[in-house]
Each structure stands twice: as structure tokens, then as C-alpha cells.
Write a protein that holds these residues in place. Structure first.
Motif, PDB file in Angstrom:
ATOM      1  N   GLU B 102       0.817  -1.221   0.000  1.00 37.42           N
ATOM      2  CA  GLU B 102       0.000   0.000   0.000  1.00 37.42           C
ATOM      3  C   GLU B 102       0.847   1.267   0.000  1.00 37.42           C
ATOM      4  N   LYS B 103       1.839   1.284  -0.854  1.00 35.26           N
ATOM      5  CA  LYS B 103       2.675   2.488  -0.959  1.00 35.26           C
ATOM      6  C   LYS B 103       3.469   2.464  -2.258  1.00 35.26           C
ATOM      7  N   GLY B 104       3.893   3.647  -2.671  1.00 34.94           N
ATOM      8  CA  GLY B 104       4.769   3.738  -3.841  1.00 34.94           C
ATOM      9  C   GLY B 104       4.072   3.294  -5.114  1.00 34.94           C
ATOM     10  N   VAL B 105       4.869   2.717  -6.015  1.00 35.62           N
ATOM     11  CA  VAL B 105       4.401   2.378  -7.361  1.00 35.62           C
ATOM     12  C   VAL B 105       3.131   1.537  -7.337  1.00 35.62           C
ATOM     13  N   ILE B 106       3.098   0.501  -6.525  1.00 39.53           N
ATOM     14  CA  ILE B 106       1.952  -0.421  -6.579  1.00 39.53           C
ATOM     15  C   ILE B 106       0.678   0.278  -6.098  1.00 39.53           C
ATOM     16  N   HIS B 107       0.816   1.217  -5.164  1.00 40.07           N
ATOM     17  CA  HIS B 107      -0.373   1.895  -4.647  1.00 40.07           C
ATOM     18  C   HIS B 107      -0.818   3.018  -5.598  1.00 40.07           C
ATOM     19  N   LEU B 108       0.122   3.650  -6.280  1.00 41.59           N
ATOM     20  CA  LEU B 108      -0.232   4.613  -7.327  1.00 41.59           C
ATOM     21  C   LEU B 108      -1.026   3.906  -8.424  1.00 41.59           C
ATOM     22  N   ALA B 109      -0.597   2.695  -8.763  1.00 37.61           N
ATOM     23  CA  ALA B 109      -1.314   1.920  -9.779  1.00 37.61           C
ATOM     24  C   ALA B 109      -2.690   1.497  -9.264  1.00 37.61           C
ATOM     25  N   THR B 110      -2.754   1.103  -7.997  1.00 33.05           N
ATOM     26  CA  THR B 110      -4.043   0.765  -7.385  1.00 33.05           C
ATOM     27  C   THR B 110      -5.007   1.934  -7.530  1.00 33.05           C
ATOM     28  N   SER B 111      -4.483   3.122  -7.269  1.00 34.55           N
ATOM     29  CA  SER B 111      -5.310   4.316  -7.371  1.00 34.55           C
ATOM     30  C   SER B 111      -5.902   4.473  -8.770  1.00 34.55           C
ATOM     31  N   ALA B 112      -5.068   4.331  -9.784  1.00 36.99           N
ATOM     32  CA  ALA B 112      -5.549   4.489 -11.158  1.00 36.99           C
ATOM     33  C   ALA B 112      -6.655   3.491 -11.462  1.00 36.99           C
ATOM     34  N   VAL B 113      -6.436   2.245 -11.040  1.00 33.51           N
ATOM     35  CA  VAL B 113      -7.412   1.184 -11.322  1.00 33.51           C
ATOM     36  C   VAL B 113      -8.706   1.419 -10.536  1.00 33.51           C
ATOM     37  N   VAL B 114      -8.580   1.742  -9.269  1.00 33.39           N
ATOM     38  CA  VAL B 114      -9.770   1.958  -8.438  1.00 33.39           C
ATOM     39  C   VAL B 114     -10.548   3.181  -8.940  1.00 33.39           C
ATOM     40  N   ASN B 115      -9.832   4.224  -9.319  1.00 31.75           N
ATOM     41  CA  ASN B 115     -10.502   5.398  -9.869  1.00 31.75           C
ATOM     42  C   ASN B 115     -11.263   5.055 -11.151  1.00 31.75           C
ATOM     43  N   ALA B 116     -10.675   4.183 -11.958  1.00 30.23           N
ATOM     44  CA  ALA B 116     -11.348   3.775 -13.198  1.00 30.23           C
ATOM     45  C   ALA B 116     -12.601   2.963 -12.894  1.00 30.23           C
ATOM     46  N   VAL B 117     -12.544   2.136 -11.847  1.00 34.96           N
ATOM     47  CA  VAL B 117     -13.725   1.367 -11.457  1.00 34.96           C
ATOM     48  C   VAL B 117     -14.858   2.307 -11.032  1.00 34.96           C
ATOM     49  N   TRP B 118     -14.523   3.318 -10.241  1.00 34.13           N
ATOM     50  CA  TRP B 118     -15.564   4.270  -9.812  1.00 34.13           C
ATOM     51  C   TRP B 118     -16.090   5.093 -10.993  1.00 34.13           C
TER      52      TRP B 118
END
Lengths: 433, 433
Positions: B102-118
Motif C-alpha cells: 500500500e505504498k509507492g508504485v503499486i499503490h499509485l497503480a491501485t489508485s488508477a485502477v480503483v478510480n477507473a472502477v468508480w
């Protein structure tokens, strides 16, 4: 000697098939390494790695490639003559910094690259890394450290004083280590995926090989943990040290509650009771469960977090990770802070390559920084040592000082070829262990 | 509706050429986005992004690809019916978790994906995201949150009580926002790379367009900062709010010292005085420089860090980032904690796409969580809005509520094609701004 090229390979071992390394958070790890080689215009190469548990290793490999331009074309001498400047350079790229800073994928990659630089440096001096470090003056060691963001906890002058105070007695500790080795503890007995029978057998085997400190994984199910703790205490007795590791499965208040039920087994510490980011949570837990100590560090992202864990009394045992911190330079300052705060360093190891690294680090810590073995034990586990060119030597549960030049993480060419990951699922051939 | 495919693109704008966005830590950012599209078996797509400043964007793109298998084949309904479970699923992959967690590159990517889901969810409901959220019941909102690691600061019941208390008055705030918009402040005036003349001209332009809150970058050189602060106070007067941003350049004690010299300009807050990881350091600074507040958050990696910042009084203004936290789900719980601790949320924006996101988040915060505008201003900057299909609407320095369905981060096809990064240096064509 000029750095001409940097290569990175994605190496994965199919350890999930045997449940080696299984715990409450990580049910099926495939021990993996993002493996970097620094090529030069001379005959020497520097090898380094960062450790992961499978998926995501490709991101560390990619991040090594993103960092490579910061090194290519530089001379080794330009690096070793200003180690702190080099470290600021590799962690300070203003654009790459955004995707950290100094944490996660980019910092794991930094670690691999920095470790490879130190491997190259040690090889160029013809010494094992621990000896290279132990032969450096206090000024040289302090000169390898970027103190940014930690000067409120330790100043360069304080670091220098710690190192100077141990100068006169360094050589006697070197001799002691060459004779006796550095004490270790092992997690090889207590993986969650093992049967009760295998747990008993592992305890007996390890005791017969000289170990008296054991760690068990807990946190998936309380009744199951109680049964397994009983078994392990039956096997190892009450004079051996028992440690517990929850791998971050609890919330803060939950951790306090759960540990009350395990206190009867008299653990020395509980490791990773909650999120590795939660300094204040660890401090709350530690206060509530004393005299059981709290240990953490294998996922502690950088020196700024360790600083706060120490300032807040959030950890009583510092388990720094040789591949999670940004390589040797950052480890030096964490060890010096631990000394100042009176906290023992018991580095995290296991996986692949971590034991190889840790032996050097703990030797340096004893010889130059802590100057004591009290409550100091480095982690050890049995897996995947055969894939390295210079296998480590354990004797009666102690790490014997490596003699070969370098930082011990050069893998055999055939292991690299056999276990290089090309996509899909990891190879299913027999593990090298 | 089934998710069939996920694509990720590396989009970079050559903003370093105009020094837009230059500060003491980031002299030459190229505003970039790791841009994700979720394709379905129906006509709708979900678009999302995470923001970076150039190099390293390729790592976020790669990490989105590593996360994609966790989503492909799932129905949108299976996600929206258990939003907290979905979030735990995407952040909890046991192997990928190692390279964060839950930090750095993997969490930035999580953000992009989760934002796309919403975005997909909001489009499927035919609503802009802020309205989708504002139409959810308190139970539905709490049901979207993974409370792991924060229950010692906020429980689901406490979160529910906060949301329920504001239910009766939601509609009047919706009407107010549609009429007046949400207040903003801007950093467009104060980049370090701008000349004094440009600084004055920007102040005048922005005031004429309705802004009365201004932020200036500091920390590179004290005398230079004093001169620039004088200029900005001459232009904006003493009734307008002035904020300062050091972008992490100081150590803890240095920050205290430096701010004493800038106190005469009466800043409302100093932003990012030191390492974004240093909760205890921020707390020490805040105590020493009060009544000047401390603001931070654009690099605060996750809810566990925000929790501690609030527990330790390390921040008095919460600048959560829509792309650094793991998307909408994690933002919800940070907003609820801020409400409980009495801390205003003033989200970080600027870059590319952040303003587009932030307008939805601040509207939701006001309508459902904070129910006040006191000390609440969302960041705004002028750059790169034309590349989006649904450009945001500013009126007298306020974000006007978006009306189009979705989360507003769908980029124009021609912008994606023009600014897609293919290696080498970013394109040098005129910026779209």
C-alpha cells in the motif's frame, strides 16, 4: 574502472509448492530476486539483488532499469570517494522520486543497485564486505551516510563518536567472530503451512544442529496457534528463546487482545503485530503487552520510519531488511540510530539472498557499532543457499564470517538460467534447496 | 457488465520546458499520467489515471498491468455490491503486497485502477461521481471502506454516525454547491522557476479571476524567498490568504528555524516542511511554529499514515491526494477520520487530472462528511485541462459541480495519441494548456 552497462533479471523459485515461507499474510510465496549485474570496462562485475515473493518482481526489475542511467558512465572511484553523494544521487532523481519517495518498488530497486555497487567495491578491494566496512575509518563510514531527515535523531558527530568509541577494540571482535561466528535464530521450523509432525521434526533437527532460538508464525487462528505453541515449547523447552511473528494480520487493539492469550508461552517478542507503517500503533501495543517486546522492520521502508519507531519506542528489536532499505548506506545509519537508542538489531533474513547479506551486516554491527551480542541474533533460514557461488557457512547455529571478496550475492549462472522467469507461472522443477 | 480487458498507457506532457510546476524538490517535472481504461462487454468503459512527474511513469503503467488479472472477468455488480471486499482484493494480493504494501508504485497503480472502477460505476448509474457518492446511504458509504489498520482511530459505527448526522441537510448543500461551487486556491502564481515579473503578473491575473488564496513555493534560498514573499504580499494584500510550500527540503530542526524567518509574512500554513513519512517530525515542527499550521498529504502514502498524522497532531490541514491514496475507497475513510479529528481536508491538486478528481471529492466531503466550508479550500492550477473530454468549470475561483456522468478523467483520444510516451525524452510540441 567505468560502469558500462547494467542488466537486471527476474529470478523466481517455485517455493509455494512446498509451503516454505507460508505465514498468515503470505500463504504461498515464490521466493524471488530482482537480480542486477553492474558491468564495467574491467574484469570485475558487481552483483546485487532485492528480494520479493513472486508477482511484482517484474516491477523491481523494471525499476532497476529506470535507475540504471544514473550510474552508467560513472567511475567506481567517483562513487566510493563520495558514497553519501552517490546515495543522494540515486535516490534523489527529481522525477523518479515522485513514485516513492524512498519506498516500495523504487526503493527495493535502489537496494539491489546499491548492494551491487558495494559488491563491486568490495571485490575491487579484494575483501568480503564486512571486512571492507570494518577496515573503514569512522570518518569514512560517516561519509557514506546521507543524514537527510534524521538529524533530529542522530547527527554526523554523534555517529562519529559511536564509531570512534569502538575503534580500539575492533580487532578483538574480528578475531572473536572468525573463531565463533555470529549467533542466529531460525524460522525454518514454524511456517504456518507445516503439519504438527513436521513442526516437531524440524525442531529436533534444528536443535541437533545447534540452534536455541526459534520463531513461530501466528495470527491465522488462535486455537491453532495455542496448539502449535504447546508443541514447540514441548520440543525446545523453556530455556530456549521463542519468538512469534504475526505478519501484520491484526489491527492495533486486536493485537493486544490476541497476545494476552499467547503470553503464557513466554515469547521474547511478537513480530509485525500490525501494519508496518503504524509507528504509533506499535508503540501502543508495546506498552500494553510488556514485558513481551515488539519487533518489526522487514517491511519498514526507510530510515525515516525507523527513526520514528525508535523515537516513539514502537519497536524494542530492530529487524532491518538488507533489501528493503536502500542498501548498505541506509543500513549504516539505521544501525547507528539503534545503537544510540539502545535497541538491538536482529536483521530480517530468509527468502533468497537475505541470509547471504545479513551475515556481513551483523558482523559489521558487532565489530564497529554495537560491540555487544546481548539480545543480538540474526535471522536464518535453510532455503535456497545452493544457488549462490559462495554459499554461507553455518556452524552450531552461527554465521561464520565469509572470506570471499564481495557481498556474497553472486548467483550461479545455471541457477539464473534455470529459474529466470519468462511469464506464466514459475518453473516447477525441483527447488535448488 | 463484465470486465473484459484493461489497457494502460504512458502519457507525458513536456511541462518542464516552461517550468510550470517547478519547486525546491522538483525543478523540472513533466506532468504525466499512467492512464488506464477498463473495457467491458458492454458499451461503457471506465477511465482512470494516476499522476506522476515523468520518469517512473512507466513503472506505474507496468504495475497497472500487474494488477489487471485481479479484475478481468469480474462483473461490475460483483464489485459494487461489496466495495470494501473489492478494495481488499486489489490491495491484498499476497505476492504483490510485498512490493508495497500500500505504498509507492503499486499503490499509485491501485489508485488508477480503483478510480477507473468508480468512473465506470458512476457512468453506469448516469451520474457524476460526487452525485453518486452523495446519493449513497451512510451504510453504503461505510460498506465501501476497508477499515483494516484504522479501527483504533475510527470504527465503522463512528463513521456511520458522522454520515447519519449530515443526512437531513445533504440536499441543501447540494443546492448550495450547484449555485456557488466549491472554493479553491491556486499555486499557479508561485512556482520557483518564475521571474519576479511573472509572479506579479500571475497574481494580478488570478485576483482578477476571483482568487483570494495563494500559495508560494519556498525553501531553495531564504533571501530569495523573503523577496518573493514581499512581492506577493504587495500584490495580494494582507486580507488574502498566503500559504507556503517547501516540498520536503528541510530536516526537522531546519524547518523550525527557516519558518521563523518567514513568519512575518503571516502564512496560514507551511506545506511539506520535511519528509512526508515523518509524522513525529511534523508534530514537532507544528508545535514549534504555531499558530502557523502544518499541511501535508500529497505524498502521504495511505490511510495508516494519515491516521498517525491526525493522532499525533502532525498536520492541521489534510492535503490528501486523489491518486496517491488507493482511490475513492481509501479517500472516504481519510475524510471521515479528518472529520472525527476536526481537521480540514484541502486536497492536493494541480499536475494533470488531479483538479478533475478533486472537485468530486471536495463536493462529497462538504455534502456528506464535513458539512462546513470553514478553512476548506481545494487546490487548483491552470495546467492541462484541455486534454480532458469534460473540462472543469471554474467560476470566481470556485469549482462548479460537474454534470457529466463519471469521474471526469477521460482524456481526449487526440491528447492520448499526441502525448503517449514511446521512450526517449517527452515530446516537444506545444503543451495543450
Amino acid at each position: 574502472m567505468i560502469i558500462t552497462r547494467i542488466t537486471a533479471r527476474d529470478i523466481r523459485f517455485p517455493t509455494s509448492q512446498t509451503l516454505d515461507g507460508s505465514d498468515a499474510m503470505n500463504p504461498d510465496p515464490d521466493y524471488s530476486a530482482a537480480y542486477v549485474t553492474i558491468h564495467t570496462d574491467g574484469p570485475l562485475k558487481g552483483d546485487g539483488l532485492t528480494f520479493t515473493i513472486g508477482r511484482g518482481n517484474e516491477l523491481c526489475v523494471a525499476a532497476i532499469e529506470s535507475l540504471a542511467p544514473l550510474l552508467i558512465g560513472r567511475s567506481l572511484e567517483s562513487i566510493t570517494s563520495d558514497m553519501a553523494g552517490f546515495w543522494r544521487h540515486i535516490t534523489g532523481d527529481s522525477q523518479l522520486r515522485w513514485v516513492g519517495p524512498e519506498k516500495g518498488v523504487i526503493h527495493l530497486a535502489t537496494s539491489a543497485v546499491v548492494n551491487a555497487v558495494w559488491d563491486l567495491y568490495a571485490k575491487s578491494e579484494g575483501k568480503p564486505l564486512w571486512k571492507l566496512l570494518s577496515d573503514m575509518t569512522p570518518e569514512q563510514i560517516v561519509g557514506a551516510i546521507d543524514f537527510r531527515y534524521v538529524t533530529d535523531a542522530i547527527t554526523p558527530d554523534e555517529a562519529l563518536a559511536i564509531l570512534q568509541a569502538n575503534m580500539a577494540t575492533r580487532e578483538q571482535r574480528v578475531a572473536e567472530m572468525i573463531r565463533d561466528g555470529y549467533p542466529s535464530y531460525t524460522t525454518s521450523a514454524g511456517w504456518l503451512g507445516y503439519s504438527d509432525q513436521k513442526l516437531r521434526a524440524q525442531c529436533r533437527d534444528l536443535m541437533s544442529r545447534g540452534w536455541s532460538n526459534f520463531k513461530i508464525k501466528v495470527g491465522r487462528d488462535l486455537q491453532d496457534d495455542i496448539r502449535r505453541c504447546k508443541i514447540i515449547r514441548e520440543e525446545i523447552g523453556w530455556d530456549s528463546r521463542l519468538m512469534m511473528d504475526a505478519n501484520q494480520v491484526w489491527d492495533v487493539d486486536q493485537a493486544v487482545e490476541y497476545m494476552k492469550s499467547l503470553a503464557e508461552f513466554k515469547p521474547w517478542f511478537i513480530e509485525e503485530p500490525t501494519s508496518p507503517d503504524d509507528v504509533l500503533g506499535h508503540a501502543k501495543i508495546a506498552k500494553a503487552i510488556a514485558p513481551i517486546k515488539v519487533a518489526t522492520g522487514e517491511m519498514c521502508q526507510n530510515r525515516v520510519m525507523f527513526k520514528q519507531f525508535m523515537q516513539a519506542d514502537g519497536l524494542q528489536v530492530c529487524q532491518l531488511d538488507s533489501c528493503r532499505l536502500g542498501g548498505v548506506n541506509e543500513i549504516l545509519v539505521v544501525m547507528l540510530m539503534a545503537k544510540k537508542f539502545g535497541i538491538p538489531v536482529c536483521p530480517h533474513a530468509g527468502g533468497v539472498g537475505l541470509c547471504e547479506y545479513v551475515q556481513h551486516l551483523s558482523l559489521f554491527d558487532y565489530i564497529c557499532v554495537s560491540a555487544t551480542l546481548e539480545d543480538r541474533i540474526a535471522e536464518y533460514s535453510d532455503h535456497l543457499h545452493d544457488c549462490f557461488v559462495h554459499p554461507l557457512v553455518m556452524q552450531d547455529g552461527r554465521y561464520m564470517p565469509p572470506q570471499d571478496p564481495g557481498y556474497s550475492a553472486t548467483m550461479k549462472a545455471e541457477a539464473l538460467d534455470e529459474f529466470e522467469f519468462k511469464g506464466g507461472t514459475p518453473l516447477t522443477t525441483a527447488s535448488l534447496n
